[in-house]
Design a protein around this motif. Structure first.
Motif: not given
Length: 404
Positions: A32-36, A355-367
């Motif tokens: 859910e959070t992406g936290r390690p 690709r990570q940067l493009r997705a990350g620009a749309r937010g955590r869930r998108a990445l």
């Protein structure tokens, strides 16, 4: 395009081509959070319960990381199938443990520290390097290519050194560090640069020269033992292979296979050069460091460093020169057409970092969605498969147990 898990990849290699093995390291994060999250022990136990061969899955330094390995593969079609199977098994185990398996070379989302993995050697590494490794959540894709002996391995290592930054630029997949955009496409290499003996190795000249250099670093207290070194390529301390440690963990199986194909072609090309008595390129340590830094900073979209001429050149020009350098070896192995197509696709889609940067620009869930999709992205290539996935006997490219 083939269906996922079909193990499709370039055509089988001709007889006499080097064998290869691939190691992939992955991050475990909260779904859910992406936290390690430190769930590696649970994930590895679940993989074993599901029937996974324990020789293929290991812990890494921190409990937020796991590693998978292929068997010794005769061709990259076989490697592609095993890589996909390994990823699927780990992803399913991670899901059962309430985690997600991320194919990123650094942790893209904020989070606290996780515990050290169990094992005496991991404790010794932490004791020796302390804060440098206390939060060392970085993941690489390591390629082993078979060679006859250590002397050959050293001769090859001496000759592939100029191409390491270009392999890094192609593999760049770590633009974020704990939620921050670092401005680099491979922050993993900046983390690794804090460790002694990292980067492009020196010219060793001989197996004896290599042993002396490793022994010297161990004697200085920089390495916990002579099996541990951080050079971006090295003679394996355990197997008759050249071990490439330059690439970030690949976002997709295709990108891991591309690194394997290029690494093997470089070994073949360098071995021939050594047999013909052609000397390795000799360039200064600062030029080598600058070339690695430029690749980690810009990837394929900016200036790289030409180590032969010691001047900046477009990174994509270095990629073209790499393909020309290994063209004959790729043609002999049957991989040339697939590799050229894979590079063209990478240039068109962008590296994992882009690709990570493009997705990350749309937010955590998108990445998160992007990384999950990349993990098991369908493998592309010729339809022929030389061996069904999972049928080859597991022959480890390194010994079992905790190691770095």
């Amino acid at each position: 395009m083939t269906t996922a898990g079909s193990a499709a990849a370039p055509a089988a290699v001709t007889a006499g081509s080097p064998t290869l093995g691939v190691e992939e390291e992955f991050l475990l994060v909260d779904r859910e959070t992406g936290r390690p999250c430190g769930k590696a022990p649970e994930v590895l136990e679940l993989v074993g319960r599901a029937g996974g061969d324990p020789a293929r899955y290991q812990p890494e330094l921190l409990t937020s990381q796991v590693e998978s390995t292929t068997a010794v593969c005769e061709d990259i079609a076989e490697a592609a199938g095993q890589l996909w199977d390994n990823r699927r098994a780990l992803a399913e185990a991670a899901r059962s443990a309430g985690a997600a398996l991320l194919p990123s070379a650094t942790a893209p989302f904020p989070g606290g520290r996780v515990p050290l993995s169990a094992g005496a050697r991991f404790r010794r590494i932490h004791s020796a390097h302390r804060e440098v490794v206390a939060d060392y959540q970085v993941c690489g894709c390591h390629i082993h290519v078979g060679v006859p002996d250590t002397e050959t391995a050293v001769q090859v290592v001496d000759r592939v050194r100029p191409w390491l930054p270009t392999l890094l630029a192609l593999s760049a997949n770590s633009p974020y560090h704990l939620g921050r955009d670092t401005g680099f496409v491979s922050w993993r290499l900046l983390e690794q640069a804090r460790l002694p003996g990292s980067g492009v190795p020196p010219l060793f000249g001989s197996a004896a020269g290599h042993r002396e250099e490793v022994a010297r670093l161990a004697a200085y207290g920089c390495l916990v033992d002579e099996r541990m070194s951080f050079w971006l390529v090295r003679p394996s301390p355990a197997w008759p292979t050249v071990e490439f440690r330059v690439a970030d963990t690949a976002a997709s199986v295709d990108e891991a296979v591309l690194q394997a194909a290029l690494a093997r072609a470089l070994v073949t090309t360098a071995h021939i050069a050594a047999q013909e008595g052609r000397p390795p390129a000799d360039f200064g340590a600062q030029t080598a460091a600058a070339a690695v830094w430029a690749a980690a900073r810009h990837g394929l979209r900016g200036a790289g460093v030409d180590p032969w001429a010691a001047r900046p050149v477009p990174a994509q020009e270095l990629v073209e020169r790499l393909l020309a350098e290994v063209d004959q070896a790729l043609r002999v192995s049957g991989d040339q057409k697939w590799v050229v197509g894979a590079v063209e696709e990478l240039l068109a889609r962008g590296t994992g970092a882009e690709r990570q940067l493009r997705a990350g620009a749309r937010g955590r869930r998108a990445l998160m969605t992007q990384l999950n999709r990349e993990l098991l992205r369908p493998v592309t290539g010729a339809p022929a498969v030389t061996a069904p996935a999972g049928t080859a006997p597991v022959r480890r490219p390194h010994p079992k147990g905790d190691r770095t």
